[in-house]
Design a protein around this motif. Structure first.
Motif, short mmCIF file in Angstrom:
data_model
loop_
_atom_site.label_atom_id
_atom_site.label_comp_id
_atom_site.label_asym_id
_atom_site.label_seq_id
_atom_site.Cartn_x
_atom_site.Cartn_y
_atom_site.Cartn_z
N LEU A 253 -0.35 -7.50 -12.25
CA LEU A 253 -0.41 -8.92 -11.89
C LEU A 253 0.95 -9.58 -12.01
CD1 LEU A 253 -2.39 -11.35 -11.24
CD2 LEU A 253 -2.34 -11.76 -13.70
N ASP A 254 1.64 -9.35 -13.12
CA ASP A 254 2.96 -9.95 -13.34
C ASP A 254 3.98 -9.47 -12.32
OD1 ASP A 254 2.00 -11.40 -15.49
OD2 ASP A 254 2.73 -9.98 -17.00
N ALA A 255 3.99 -8.16 -12.05
CA ALA A 255 4.95 -7.61 -11.08
C ALA A 255 4.69 -8.15 -9.68
CB ALA A 255 4.88 -6.08 -11.08
N ALA A 256 3.42 -8.23 -9.27
CA ALA A 256 3.09 -8.75 -7.94
C ALA A 256 3.34 -10.24 -7.85
CB ALA A 256 1.63 -8.44 -7.61
N ASN B 259 -10.16 5.68 -4.20
CA ASN B 259 -9.19 5.79 -5.28
C ASN B 259 -7.82 5.52 -4.70
OD1 ASN B 259 -11.00 6.46 -7.34
ND2 ASN B 259 -11.02 8.60 -6.70
N ALA B 260 -6.96 4.90 -5.49
CA ALA B 260 -5.67 4.50 -4.95
C ALA B 260 -4.63 4.33 -6.05
CB ALA B 260 -5.82 3.19 -4.18
N THR B 261 -3.39 4.19 -5.61
CA THR B 261 -2.27 3.85 -6.48
C THR B 261 -1.59 2.64 -5.86
OG1 THR B 261 -1.96 6.16 -7.08
CG2 THR B 261 -0.12 4.68 -7.48
N ALA B 262 -1.38 1.61 -6.67
CA ALA B 262 -0.68 0.41 -6.19
C ALA B 262 0.71 0.39 -6.81
CB ALA B 262 -1.44 -0.85 -6.57
N SER B 263 1.71 0.19 -5.98
CA SER B 263 3.08 0.09 -6.49
C SER B 263 3.72 -1.17 -5.93
CB SER B 263 3.89 1.34 -6.13
OG SER B 263 3.89 1.56 -4.75
N GLY C 20 7.57 -5.34 -1.03
CA GLY C 20 6.15 -5.69 -0.99
C GLY C 20 5.32 -4.77 -1.87
N ILE C 21 4.03 -4.73 -1.59
CA ILE C 21 3.09 -3.94 -2.39
C ILE C 21 2.54 -2.82 -1.52
CG2 ILE C 21 0.91 -4.02 -3.66
CD1 ILE C 21 1.55 -7.10 -3.99
N SER D 219 12.42 0.41 -2.13
CA SER D 219 13.14 0.39 -3.40
C SER D 219 12.27 1.07 -4.46
CB SER D 219 13.44 -1.05 -3.80
OG SER D 219 12.23 -1.77 -3.98
N ASP D 220 12.87 1.38 -5.59
CA ASP D 220 12.09 1.96 -6.69
C ASP D 220 11.02 0.95 -7.10
OD1 ASP D 220 13.60 4.26 -6.75
OD2 ASP D 220 15.01 3.48 -8.24
N PRO D 221 9.84 1.45 -7.46
CA PRO D 221 8.77 0.51 -7.82
C PRO D 221 9.07 -0.24 -9.12
CG PRO D 221 8.04 2.79 -8.11
CD PRO D 221 9.40 2.84 -7.50
#
Length: 179
Positions: A153-156, A79-83, A88-89, A46-48
């Motif tokens: 934090l809130d989204a996860a 280095n990374a991008t978390a969505s 899930g994450i 799904s869209d992040p």
């Protein structure tokens, strides 16, 4: 020529330290060989709900911030991008395999000061507690911007179960915070 002996001793000492480190890493890989690889991300996500740039710090055994998980390149900082998605994450890492933490595997999310390989200011890391094929683990992520940390934090936390498996003092639970 008086400098030749100290240089040779120093280079020999450095070589021994590097060799011992490599042997230790190989022993850790052998000890953790029974830990299965993380599940890949679904073909379609799904869209992040939120996306943050930063640094993947490390994955450790849950509750033991020094016990780095070495297998499947989970012990390598990058280095990374978390969505955060409904499923899930997803942590997209440069130079390493992407890491997907499925919603059913996520046990909690919290802020922490540090993990193996990275120590920052108080509450500087977002730590996801989840199960990796039956093994409870913590994965650390450091956002580039401080404001992004709270939003991640809130989204996860919205994906995490209501009864976290980690200490209630450390876990961010938005429903409990508003009561």
């Amino acid at each position: 020529m008086d400098w030749l002996m100290p240089v040779a001793i120093s280079l020999g000492t450095i070589a021994v330290v590097i060799a011992l480190g490599a042997l230790g890493w190989r022993a850790r890989l052998a000890r953790q060989s029974d830990i299965a690889a993380p599940s890949p991300a679904p073909e379609t996500l799904s869209d992040p709900a939120y996306l943050a740039n930063g640094q993947y710090v490390v994955t450790t055994t849950a509750g033991d911030w020094l016990d780095r998980i070495a297998v499947h390149s989970l012990g390598v900082k990058s280095n990374a991008t978390a969505s955060v998605h409904d499923e899930g994450i997803l942590i997209v890492r440069s130079g390493a395999r992407d890491l997907f933490i499925s919603r059913p595997d996520l046990r909690g999310v919290r802020l922490d000061r540090g993990m193996a390989g990275k120590f920052v200011e108080k509450d500087g890391l977002v730590v996801f507690t989840w199960t990796l094929n039956g093994t409870a683990v913590d994965t650390g992520f450091r956002t580039r911007e401080a404001a992004a940390r709270t939003r991640l934090l809130d989204a996860a936390a919205a994906l995490a179960p209501a009864a976290p498996s980690t200490s209630p003092a450390q876990v961010h639970n938005p429903t409990k915070d508003t009561q």
